[in-house]
Design an enzyme around this catalytic site. Sequence first.
Site, PDB file in Angstrom:
ATOM      1  N   ASP A   1      16.922 108.356  42.406  1.00 54.01           N
ATOM      2  CA  ASP A   1      17.999 108.343  41.242  1.00 54.01           C
ATOM      3  C   ASP A   1      18.957 109.246  41.742  1.00 54.01           C
ATOM      4  O   ASP A   1      18.909 109.925  42.850  1.00 54.01           O
ATOM      5  CB  ASP A   1      17.363 108.705  40.149  1.00 54.01           C
ATOM      6  CG  ASP A   1      18.212 108.871  38.754  1.00 54.01           C
ATOM      7  OD1 ASP A   1      19.179 108.080  38.707  1.00 54.01           O
ATOM      8  OD2 ASP A   1      18.268 109.650  38.129  1.00 54.01           O
ATOM      9  N   LYS A   2      20.142 109.111  41.116  1.00 50.48           N
ATOM     10  CA  LYS A   2      21.373 109.872  41.543  1.00 50.48           C
ATOM     11  C   LYS A   2      21.367 111.277  40.573  1.00 50.48           C
ATOM     12  O   LYS A   2      21.010 112.500  40.974  1.00 50.48           O
ATOM     13  CB  LYS A   2      22.568 109.418  41.662  1.00 50.48           C
ATOM     14  CG  LYS A   2      23.690 110.381  42.204  1.00 50.48           C
ATOM     15  CD  LYS A   2      25.239 109.587  42.181  1.00 50.48           C
ATOM     16  CE  LYS A   2      25.767 109.390  40.856  1.00 50.48           C
ATOM     17  NZ  LYS A   2      26.180 110.714  40.286  1.00 50.48           N
TER      18      LYS A   2
ATOM     19  N   ARG B   1      31.780 112.185  37.144  1.00 45.30           N
ATOM     20  CA  ARG B   1      31.469 111.343  36.101  1.00 45.30           C
ATOM     21  C   ARG B   1      32.508 111.152  35.127  1.00 45.30           C
ATOM     22  O   ARG B   1      33.114 112.343  34.601  1.00 45.30           O
ATOM     23  CB  ARG B   1      30.258 111.934  35.266  1.00 45.30           C
ATOM     24  CG  ARG B   1      29.166 112.016  36.206  1.00 45.30           C
ATOM     25  CD  ARG B   1      27.982 112.774  35.574  1.00 45.30           C
ATOM     26  NE  ARG B   1      27.340 112.274  34.430  1.00 45.30           N
ATOM     27  CZ  ARG B   1      26.280 111.577  34.370  1.00 45.30           C
ATOM     28  NH1 ARG B   1      25.662 111.423  35.534  1.00 45.30           N
ATOM     29  NH2 ARG B   1      25.767 111.315  33.212  1.00 45.30           N
TER      30      ARG B   1
ATOM     31  N   GLY C   1      22.856 104.422  38.007  1.00 45.32           N
ATOM     32  CA  GLY C   1      23.494 103.383  36.942  1.00 45.32           C
ATOM     33  C   GLY C   1      24.890 103.824  37.155  1.00 45.32           C
ATOM     34  O   GLY C   1      25.817 103.251  36.256  1.00 45.32           O
ATOM     35  N   ASP C   2      25.338 104.720  37.899  1.00 40.80           N
ATOM     36  CA  ASP C   2      26.550 105.258  37.936  1.00 40.80           C
ATOM     37  C   ASP C   2      27.643 103.996  38.727  1.00 40.80           C
ATOM     38  O   ASP C   2      27.118 103.016  39.287  1.00 40.80           O
ATOM     39  CB  ASP C   2      27.053 106.535  38.825  1.00 40.80           C
ATOM     40  CG  ASP C   2      26.720 107.606  38.144  1.00 40.80           C
ATOM     41  OD1 ASP C   2      27.432 107.620  36.810  1.00 40.80           O
ATOM     42  OD2 ASP C   2      26.034 108.558  38.489  1.00 40.80           O
TER      43      ASP C   2
ATOM     44  N   VAL D   1      25.972  98.370  49.718  1.00 40.86           N
ATOM     45  CA  VAL D   1      26.161  98.943  48.413  1.00 40.86           C
ATOM     46  C   VAL D   1      26.180  97.624  47.608  1.00 40.86           C
ATOM     47  O   VAL D   1      26.956  96.681  47.756  1.00 40.86           O
ATOM     48  CB  VAL D   1      27.625  99.704  48.298  1.00 40.86           C
ATOM     49  CG1 VAL D   1      27.770 100.249  47.051  1.00 40.86           C
ATOM     50  CG2 VAL D   1      27.590 100.737  49.264  1.00 40.86           C
TER      51      VAL D   1
ATOM     52  N   ASN E   1      15.251 106.802  32.334  1.00 36.89           N
ATOM     53  CA  ASN E   1      15.689 105.573  33.066  1.00 36.89           C
ATOM     54  C   ASN E   1      14.876 105.457  34.365  1.00 36.89           C
ATOM     55  O   ASN E   1      14.965 104.403  34.836  1.00 36.89           O
ATOM     56  CB  ASN E   1      17.306 105.405  33.177  1.00 36.89           C
ATOM     57  CG  ASN E   1      17.728 106.590  34.034  1.00 36.89           C
ATOM     58  OD1 ASN E   1      16.940 107.544  33.980  1.00 36.89           O
ATOM     59  ND2 ASN E   1      18.854 106.711  34.311  1.00 36.89           N
TER      60      ASN E   1
END
Lengths: 1332, 339
Positions: free
Chosen positions: A399-400, A813, A894-895, A963, A1024
């Site tokens: 995950d990030k 973000r 999810g970004d 990507v 998530n």
Amino acid sequence: MYSLECLPSSKERLGKNRTVVTSFTVDEELSLLLKTYNGNKIRTSKYSLLSFLPKNLFEQLHRVANVYFIFLAALNFVPVVEAFQPEIAVVPIILVLSVTAVKDMWEDYHRYKSDHSINRLPCHVYSSKQKAYIEQRWQDVRVGDFVRLSCNEIIPADMLLLYSSDQRGVCYIETANLDGETNLKQRQVVSDLPLQGVDSPLESFHSRIECENPNNDLSRFRGYMEHPSGLRVGLHNNNLLLRSCTVRNTETVVGIVVYAGLETKAMMNNSGPRYKRSQLERHLNTVVLWCVLLLFIMCLTAAIGHGLWLNNLKDPVFMVDTETSPALAGFYVFWTMIIVLQVLIPISLYVSIEVVKLGQIYFIHNDLALYNQQLDSRIQCRALNITEDLGQIQYLFSDKTGTLTENKMVFRRCSIFGVEYPHEENARRLEVYEAERAEEAAGRSVTLQSGRSRSLSCRHSFVSLHTLTAAEEEEELTNHSQPSTRAFCSRVAKEVLPDPELVRKLNWFLSPALALSGGSSGSPSSLELTYITDFFLALAICNSVVVSSASQPRHVVREEQTPLKSLEEIKMIFQRLSFSPFLALPILSPPKIKVSPLSFTHRMFARGKTGLLNISPSSNSTTDESESSLEGHLETSSLRPKEDLSSRLMEGNSGQTDFREVKDDFIDAKMDGARQDAEDLTIEEDCKSDTEEELLYEAESPDEAALVHAAKAYCCTLRGRSAESLLVDLPGIGSLPVPLLHILPFDSNRKKMSVVVRHPLTGQVVVYTKGADSAIMDLTESSKGAEEAQETSRHIREQTQNHLDSYAREGLRTLCIAKKVLEEEEYQVWRKGQLLAENSIENREEMLMESALRLETDLTLLGSTGIVDRLQEEVPETIEALQKAGIKVWILTGDKKETAINIAYACKLLCPNDQLLTASCGSKDACAALLLELQLEVQRGGVPAAGNPGKSSSGGVAGFVLVIDGRMLDWALQDELKEDFLLLSCSCKAVICCRSTPLQKSQVVRLVRDHLSVMTLAVGDGANDVSMIQVADVGIGISGQEGMQAVMSSDFAISRFKHLRKLLLVHGHWCYTRLANMILYFIYKNVMFVNLLFWYQCFCGFSGSVMTSAWVLILFNLLFTSVPPLICGVLDRHTAAHTLMELPQLYSASKVSVPSMFWITVLDAFYQSLVCFFVPYFAFAGSNVGVLTFGSPINASCLLIILLHQVIESPTLTWIHALVLVLSAVSYFGFVLLFSLFCVTCSPPTNPLGVETLQMSEPLFYIICAVTTVTALIPRLLFRALFNTCHPSAVLKSAQTDRMDSENYGKKMQRWNLSRPKNRLPVCADNLGLEP
Amino acid sequence: MVKAEKEIANRPDNTAFTQQRLPAWQPMLSAGIVIPGFVLIGLAFIGIGVALFVTSRSIEVLEIDYTGEDKNSPCFKCSDQDVKNCVCNLEFSLDSLFEGPVFFYYGLSNYFQNYRKYAASRDDDQLSGDLDAFTSPSDSCSPFDLNGNDKPIVPCGAIANSMFNDTFVLYRVVNGVKKLVPLDGKGIAWWTDYNVKYRNPTVTPLKNAFNGTVKPISWPKPAYQLDTSDPANNGFINQDFLVWMRRAALPDFRKLYRRITEGEYEKGLPAGNYSLKIAYNYPVLSFHGTKKVVFSNVSWMGGKNEFLGIAYLVVGSLCVLMSIVMLIVYAKFKFPEDD
């Protein structure tokens, strides 16, 4: 009371819903019903004293291994196949069963003890007899009891909140014990309750509660309370106090118990440790199957051999039983041989593996390098049996947010009204902070700022993963005696440095003097000003942040009763300013604004001085904080210009302000007007420092906290929160209550949250919305109102979109802030729908969602924010190391794409010369085409498919990085395309999936895991990531800022991403090689020993005779040679830790392939057993040697060979190894010597009396042992020596090992010990460095 | 400071053990250690091998088969099962002094004393003098526990029943006159067997203990009459019985019959002609077994065994050879790197 007729019978009711009334109800049927519910006594222990033996045995018999043992033991009772005496045959099963039983008993005892102590905890329960709350133990609490709790007490059972000492009927609980989230959650008293005070007569409570049956959904509770009047009140999660949570910030609460004991949500969530099967274990099963086959062959050989032998014998004198036909005898021998050769099936291996893994877990758990000092947390090993899988990872899915990054959000920049404010100072500050951190990390010594004795809430109480299990609860109880403060308050997040331009604009707005004079030099329009103020107001209030003050953590700052000015007045002023964002009004008329704005500015100025003069001692008071700070303002503001004024005010001290006083201030301000410009910035600074000490924000997500802090930097400070209103400091106005009408909480589907407030100044109903840009941009209104406004709004949107894009490129973000003014009628209509939704029991969630969507339309875009989420320390190094180790790293986030790519660059997943393959398309066909096209491109690039990233990084085009975005991923994951997708992704060195949903994440992991049949690891920190963590072979949770869901579902929980490096490269490698070698050794040992017995069959007519005492035979594997493999499985270090860290290539290079090594091992075992048997055979051939005399040197040399074999194979020998090896040898020789001294009639027919003593007094014994041992070990020794000389990885290892000498190590230890006392101080690294 | 303690309450101990940094000896079997090691072991083994070989060479063994399969064999007449109480004379001569002490063995081949059912067919309690086991022998003795009349057999079991019952008398033929060579039947069994494991019941006379029992089916005489010449050598502590009861490990075996240690034979058997009078009772031809007598002297390493000496020599040379191979490999792989 109710009419009972209409109530269903208690049994029926049990099936559907749960009815709860007070425990002292007069209704007998209902009280009987209450008794059917579980009490609050918990019992997590499995056994009682009586039930232990049968229950434990029953459970153990479910294991195949034990059944095998019992089968063997039973077989031995069949007279025709009897190989040993029955009592010897049951030894293995008894030993194995009792070892397991002891382990189970020990575990269960601990559970029992913790249950016991929890059950005895005191709490206050209302007694109808004594008409008072009396102290009772937790276990005596029953459903329907009223329980009174005080602040910081732990809730004993799930109860409905009926009364709170808080006037608003609110109670705060901390759910850290439950889900690890340490932020406060607000709980609301059931509305419309007759209960008035804590001492109100509870007998008058006759309401009946209907709620759902116990379930484990922590976030859902449905039901209703029916009052005697027949009125029904809906109950939801908001009314429920959950067991094992802690009451905070509320003096007293009273609740009625609805679920108790094991039926509480906390206990129902208690699922215990996870069991996964490791890949090695799966390999092991094939190996065991081979062993079974081997055993079968051996037994069959013996059976046939025996049959033939018998057939060829004619009437021998030594024949005992001549009636059995050779064939039948052969059949019997088959079974006899199965008993004799039983050790060939390494059943005890399973027990040994369990023990070894416990040992490995112990060492992983105790590793200092995996300990996080700031959080005081170690690694948590939740799955106990997949340690070796850590050493075989081929794909890592990460995950990030919160995993690679810290998830400590810091406000970085913003864009309002289409104007970008770069906040360069702020950026610089972040860099400084970064540098300091690096320094600190290098120095390793963290010093404490003496000025700050209060460790600011960074002692994030890392709740152990078993929070839900009873065992840990006990510990938690002690923890909670101390008030713990909260995360999200790092200084770096708090101290946002405002952008000078924005400050200037704000000030400009606040000082109409300038406005009047200028209008030139980029002076903002009043429309822009309203945007700016609205923007910051939105930042301050559009959240669910709980405010508390520093001195009394978690105590809600109460509402301010008296604003700076009378509200009416301010409203009036603002109306005159005509703060209507939708009308671009011309510049306000000067006379109207003449008085008040000046006073605003002045007030700011004066407050700045407050900070300087340090007069805010009373500001720490709990309840009247704002009031007192207000007092402070007044005092100081008067102090400076007029001493007498201040003293007059001091006397007054009422906090009441009247207009005249303000006027005075205004006059003063006028005098200072000239200086004002120069001091703009300091003003802002001071305005902040004024409040900084007092307020702590506790947010559910770190973004929120960052935004609130950002707003605070612009003097738009959130000061307190209640159910109905928010208290906000507005620049120049002071504390204002903002009536809060609704909160529409954040929702991952909507991707936004909103608050509905009545604007404090204009009185309009305003909706402030904050959310992801994708969610907001589409909803902003396009054409409404005047041409000019439309133009402006379009312009703003364009600009903001540009800024958003650039933020994303920077890796920030992004969030959009929007607002909407509702007409009163419009609001009323919506409100009705909302209330309906809130009160409905059926599909409430859907209705609420619908209602929210109805509201969040036609928004006016105010601006956007960019929040920086910094990389965790050592993330690039870790990723680099992992890639070198041959692990493919994928990022699933999810970004946005830009953000994801940026982070990928930052963490060195992407190198500058890597080629990006961006995949994004709208349809399936396009997707298929794109995949093919990209594949072609990769082929043109000439990078070999599935190329080694370590190698390719040196080339020109280092590699391809794919990507792919969420939409494309959807297509790519479909059956038809997944092959193509996999093929493409295999040829890329990394894959970044952005905009992916939790489901997609898990699908990707599953796809890779199943179709490439590789070992996968998923690491994540948030809810998530849970599905992905569960799907992967190894799931790792990062215990960070986002609660515990990820941790709860993980196999291992670490606190930092960098820990993965050591966990995989060192521990994983070690665990794998250790276990693999142990398994091989174990099999070797068994095959070697069993073959000795088999060779003997060739000389005893395959009759199942043994040349050893049966006891020695049984104990040889169970006792004499059982511990060395365990030690080697736990302690061996095949390569030094630092070597593994420095040379990640070793991770995949030096793998032990169990299946292929298995045959080499078996062959070696065959050879050794041949030597071990036939050297003594030829030495004794034709002599008068007796059976046991023959066996004695064979056994002894077999033992020596097995032990020395370990010495050769073991890469490191510590004193523990030496001790165990020596003890094993001693135990064997001791046993056989004692046995041969004292066993007169025991162990027929192989009675060893006098054998060993005689043997060991003869030189022949030693001569045979020596030559046997050396001959047997020569090939292995030669192989090892040649291997270590020639094999490059071994050469590499030894070269590395040489470098690190023991002296070096000694020095290191010494240094560490010296630095240790320093580290003992409580340290929060985030508090460092920036202290003035 | 209480708080400070709390802060690091979870910190693992920094000990060498928990941090897996225990000082360790790494048996990195590099050529540097292995080559000298192999040379040393090799030399030592060659030394031992030579000693063993020399010792083994000095041991004399005389084996004479008397099964009687061959028609020329003196015992051929006895090989017929129907001939009872057959006696045959085995003549042999020694060219030189057979150095003493000389051990006199009888040997059997293709005889599986290690057959599992045979091995189990005994009652240790009975053999240790337990009178209860006399009257009710253990099931393990079956079918040699009770005779047809349900009388208990003592000693029970197949091993005892199949006791070797050929007897030998050795004469030295001096000038045509047979001169009895005294054979020593004492101390041919294990000390522990004679003194600890096998006990006669403490009943005097011994015969009474056997009341109500019968002798093993194949035995000509009951256990208390095994040695008529020496009353102390009867029952379960009869040396021949003890020797027989200690089962041989391998199907071709020999068992000690007597020692020749007395009188003029203390130094050994002088050169000359000898005659061995054999009471041929034991049937082996049915299962292709053979019988033999063996005269041997012993050394510190037991009986004659050339195998061990050769094994030591071979393994020792192999070690030396391998150390040379290692040296070559080492030179090839290691030295270039060092430069």
